[in-house]
Enzyme design. Structure first.
Site, mmCIF file in Angstrom:
data_model
loop_
_atom_site.group_PDB
_atom_site.id
_atom_site.type_symbol
_atom_site.label_atom_id
_atom_site.label_comp_id
_atom_site.label_asym_id
_atom_site.label_seq_id
_atom_site.Cartn_x
_atom_site.Cartn_y
_atom_site.Cartn_z
ATOM 1 N N HIS A 191 16.931 -38.365 17.056
ATOM 2 C CA HIS A 191 15.939 -39.438 16.953
ATOM 3 C C HIS A 191 14.770 -38.954 16.121
ATOM 4 C CE1 HIS A 191 13.063 -42.588 18.006
ATOM 5 N NE2 HIS A 191 14.106 -43.288 18.404
ATOM 6 N N ASP A 215 21.140 -46.477 27.907
ATOM 7 C CA ASP A 215 19.695 -46.721 27.796
ATOM 8 C C ASP A 215 19.241 -46.161 26.458
ATOM 9 O OD1 ASP A 215 19.474 -47.857 30.366
ATOM 10 O OD2 ASP A 215 19.366 -45.870 31.277
ATOM 11 N N LEU A 216 18.895 -47.028 25.530
ATOM 12 C CA LEU A 216 18.617 -46.632 24.156
ATOM 13 C C LEU A 216 17.543 -45.554 24.079
ATOM 14 C CD1 LEU A 216 19.232 -47.186 21.158
ATOM 15 C CD2 LEU A 216 17.395 -48.907 21.209
ATOM 16 N N ASP A 217 17.895 -44.419 23.474
ATOM 17 C CA ASP A 217 16.978 -43.299 23.241
ATOM 18 C C ASP A 217 16.371 -42.749 24.527
ATOM 19 O OD1 ASP A 217 17.428 -43.597 20.514
ATOM 20 O OD2 ASP A 217 15.730 -44.964 20.257
ATOM 21 N N GLU A 218 17.103 -42.885 25.633
ATOM 22 C CA GLU A 218 16.598 -42.406 26.924
ATOM 23 C C GLU A 218 17.490 -41.310 27.517
ATOM 24 O OE1 GLU A 218 13.857 -43.211 28.442
ATOM 25 O OE2 GLU A 218 13.161 -44.931 27.289
#
Length: 313
Positions: free
Chosen positions: A221, A255-258
């Protein structure tokens, strides 16, 4: 009569045979890696090393961590066994202890390279960096295939003699997305892929795909999570006047980018820099951060701890 004595440094026949035997034994030794986590209690290290000793194991490195908050124990051991001991035999020997102590564990042959599938879109800096590291021997993985929703890097893949799979996507076509992910899954199974890397793959994986790849997919990310999510993160950072920008490599979840974070790094910036300069600096950080995360995963140094990770570096 003159007696000529051999020089003191010349090896005797017995010592030569001994050295040859030692060298042969060392050459015949197989190396393995065991990593585990389980509820913490007294005697885990003694029990684990005892099983390895019974199998003729010689411990080379060992690292452990106790999470006091969750009462959980983590361990990674690299060891060798002489002769023709197989990883299957070791797994069978270790399984009863693992079951008794409710372990999550993995025991692998250290010589086997992790097989990695790279996914990429239109930004190729991470892809190019990983290919170069593998080519020069600085990242010990195998890359059997590259998948992209664009054709931009088919020549780069060809220059490294890696099959390139162009699987296009239309943004609003859900049926096409499902079909594309089925093809990726087929490729994963066909090529016996151990790890999927999203090397700036600008598509969101479906919840089903995330579940299929649980703890087997790493994303990079382009910001220092949890800050500056979404589009144009470096421009967001510039607007906020930050002094540090960074990158985060994490496991992919629905869970997006989690997902659990494996590695992060930062670079210092100042007020004189433009958003484009921040992007250039950030891309360098992304490359290094992603390569470290892949290396540590490939060396079986990463253990999941709920939403966090334990990384034995």
């Amino acid at each position: 009569m003159t007696v000529r004595h051999a020089p003191s440094h010349a090896p005797s026949a017995a010592s030569s045979v001994s050295a040859a035997t030692t060298a042969a034994s060392a050459a015949a030794a197989s190396r393995f890696i065991l990593k585990l986590s389980c509820p913490d209690q007294a005697g885990i290290v003694h029990a684990v090393t005892g099983v390895l000793l019974e199998q003729g194991g010689n411990i080379l490195t060992s690292a452990q961590h106790g999470d006091a908050d969750h009462r959980r124990f983590f361990m990674r051991i690299e060891f060798e066994c002489a002769g023709s001991t197989s990883v299957h035999t070791l797994r069978e020997a270790f399984a009863p202890l693992a079951q008794r102590l409710a372990m999550d564990w993995e025991l692998v042959d250290a010589r086997r390279k992790t097989r990695v599938l790279l996914l990429v879109s239109k930004l190729g800096h991470c892809l190019n960096d990983l290919l170069f590291r593998v080519q020069t021997g600085h990242l010990a993985i195998e890359i059997p295939a590259i998948v992209s929703n664009h054709r931009d890097f088919y020549q780069l893949a060809a220059s490294h003699d890696i099959p390139f799979h162009h699987l296009p996507l239309l943004q609003a076509d859900e049926a096409q997305k499902q079909a594309q992910e089925r093809k990726i899954r087929e490729l994963i199974e066909e090529q016996q892929i151990d790890l999927v890397v999203l090397a700036r793959y600008m598509q969101i994986l479906s919840p089903q795909m995330c579940e299929f790849l649980q703890a087997r997919a790493i994303n990079i990310h382009h910001s220092f999570l949890p800050s500056f999510k979404g589009a144009r993160p470096y421009h967001q950072a510039h607007e906020r006047g930050v002094k540090l920008i960074g990158a985060t490599a994490h496991y992919v979840t629905s869970d997006l980018d989690e997902g659990p974070i494996i590695e992060q790094d930062v670079a210092r910036i100042d007020h004189s820099m433009t958003p484009d300069q921040l992007v250039a600096i950030g891309r360098d950080v992304e490359c290094v951060t992603l390569a470290r995360a892949i290396q540590w995963h490939a060396e079986h140094r990463v253990l999941l701890n709920g939403h966090r990770t334990v990384v034995f570096r």
